[in-house]
Enzyme design. Structure first.
Site, PDB file in Angstrom:
ATOM      1  N   HIS A 167      -4.519   1.470   7.427  1.00  0.00           N
ATOM      2  CA  HIS A 167      -3.181   2.056   7.560  1.00  0.00           C
ATOM      3  C   HIS A 167      -2.994   3.182   6.530  1.00  0.00           C
ATOM      4  CE1 HIS A 167       1.405   1.458   7.902  1.00  0.00           C
ATOM      5  NE2 HIS A 167       1.265   2.234   6.851  1.00  0.00           N
ATOM      6  N   GLU A 168      -3.426   2.932   5.288  1.00  0.00           N
ATOM      7  CA  GLU A 168      -3.238   3.931   4.229  1.00  0.00           C
ATOM      8  C   GLU A 168      -4.147   5.144   4.439  1.00  0.00           C
ATOM      9  OE1 GLU A 168      -0.654   3.593   2.589  1.00  0.00           O
ATOM     10  OE2 GLU A 168      -0.346   1.479   3.057  1.00  0.00           O
ATOM     11  N   GLY A 210       0.837  -1.194   0.000  1.00  0.00           N
ATOM     12  CA  GLY A 210       0.000   0.000   0.000  1.00  0.00           C
ATOM     13  C   GLY A 210       0.869   1.241   0.000  1.00  0.00           C
ATOM     14  N   GLN A 221       3.003  10.156   1.079  1.00  0.00           N
ATOM     15  CA  GLN A 221       4.307   9.475   1.182  1.00  0.00           C
ATOM     16  C   GLN A 221       5.220   9.801  -0.002  1.00  0.00           C
ATOM     17  OE1 GLN A 221       2.420   5.423   2.090  1.00  0.00           O
ATOM     18  NE2 GLN A 221       4.341   5.336   3.229  1.00  0.00           N
ATOM     19  N   HIS A 258      -2.718   7.556   6.802  1.00  0.00           N
ATOM     20  CA  HIS A 258      -1.707   8.450   6.216  1.00  0.00           C
ATOM     21  C   HIS A 258      -2.333   9.759   5.731  1.00  0.00           C
ATOM     22  CE1 HIS A 258       2.176   6.439   6.103  1.00  0.00           C
ATOM     23  NE2 HIS A 258       1.648   5.313   5.655  1.00  0.00           N
ATOM     24  N   CYS A 313       5.854   0.091   7.255  1.00  0.00           N
ATOM     25  CA  CYS A 313       5.481   1.234   6.436  1.00  0.00           C
ATOM     26  C   CYS A 313       6.676   1.609   5.570  1.00  0.00           C
ATOM     27  CB  CYS A 313       5.102   2.406   7.346  1.00  0.00           C
ATOM     28  SG  CYS A 313       4.606   3.877   6.443  1.00  0.00           S
ATOM     29  N   LEU A 314       6.419   1.913   4.304  1.00  0.00           N
ATOM     30  CA  LEU A 314       7.526   2.262   3.408  1.00  0.00           C
ATOM     31  C   LEU A 314       8.213   3.563   3.841  1.00  0.00           C
ATOM     32  CD1 LEU A 314       5.995   1.292  -0.061  1.00  0.00           C
ATOM     33  CD2 LEU A 314       7.656   0.005   1.306  1.00  0.00           C
TER      34      LEU A 314
HETATM   35 NI    NI Z   1       2.537   3.424   5.669  1.00  0.00          NI
END
Ligand code: NI
Length: 172
Positions: A136-137, A45, A50, A140, A94-95
């Site tokens: 989670h997304e 995701g 991000q 963000h 998380c990226l």
């Molecule tokens: Ni994340």
């Protein structure tokens, strides 16, 4: 085109993103760039902030088994319209917080409404990894990271690691 992913701490990861009004080719290109960036990472995701774009846009694909058809989803203005009382815990990452993981508890099932890449409204119920990922997304887009569910102490430890990582990256 692959985009670079912001690493925590970054003020852009702490902001609430405004909704997308009109879909245009620029936004569709951004969504496809985000999918490319996510698959390349690899991740399941990615949210627009991000990659430094302050827009309510997320992409996800939680199909993990090789041989299974990929299922890329593009969601503009995603909203959780219902959540189960039952919860489930997943080890999240998380990226924007590379190589840090923590067990997070969230509603096990959520119903999400969004606008797809053609501007059509969609609603779907998600469970399992998909439910965790979509929550989670969406977090963000509200400036919230998975580490915000941890104790201040744990959060600080991870944030310090990331500051160190960013210093090291800046040096090369
Ligand atoms: Ni994340």
């Amino acid at each position: 085109m692959k985009r670079s992913i912001l690493i925590h701490p970054d003020p852009r990861l702490k902001k609430v993103c405004p909704p997308v009004d009109d879909l245009d080719d620029g936004l569709r290109k951004l969504a496809s760039d985000m999918l490319e960036t996510m698959y390349d990472a690899p991740g399941i995701g990615l949210a627009a902030p991000q990659v430094g774009e302050m827009k309510r846009l997320i992409v996800l694909d939680c199909v993990k088994d090789e041989g299974e058809e990929p299922r890329p989803l593009i969601m503009f203005n995603p909203q959780i319209v219902a959540r189960s009382e039952e919860t489930s815990s997943y080890e999240e990452g998380c990226l924007s917080i590379p190589e840090q993981y923590a067990e997070i508890t969230r509603p096990a099932e959520v119903e999400v409404s969004w606008m797809d890449q053609n501007g059509a409204p969609q609603t779907e119920a998600f469970d399992g990894l998909w439910a965790t990922c979509v929550q989670h997304e969406i977090d963000h887009l509200n400036g919230k990271l998975f580490i915000d569910y941890l104790t201040p102490m744990k959060r600080q430890i991870i944030t310090r690691r990331m500051q160190k990582l960013k210093r090291e990256k800046a040096r090369v």
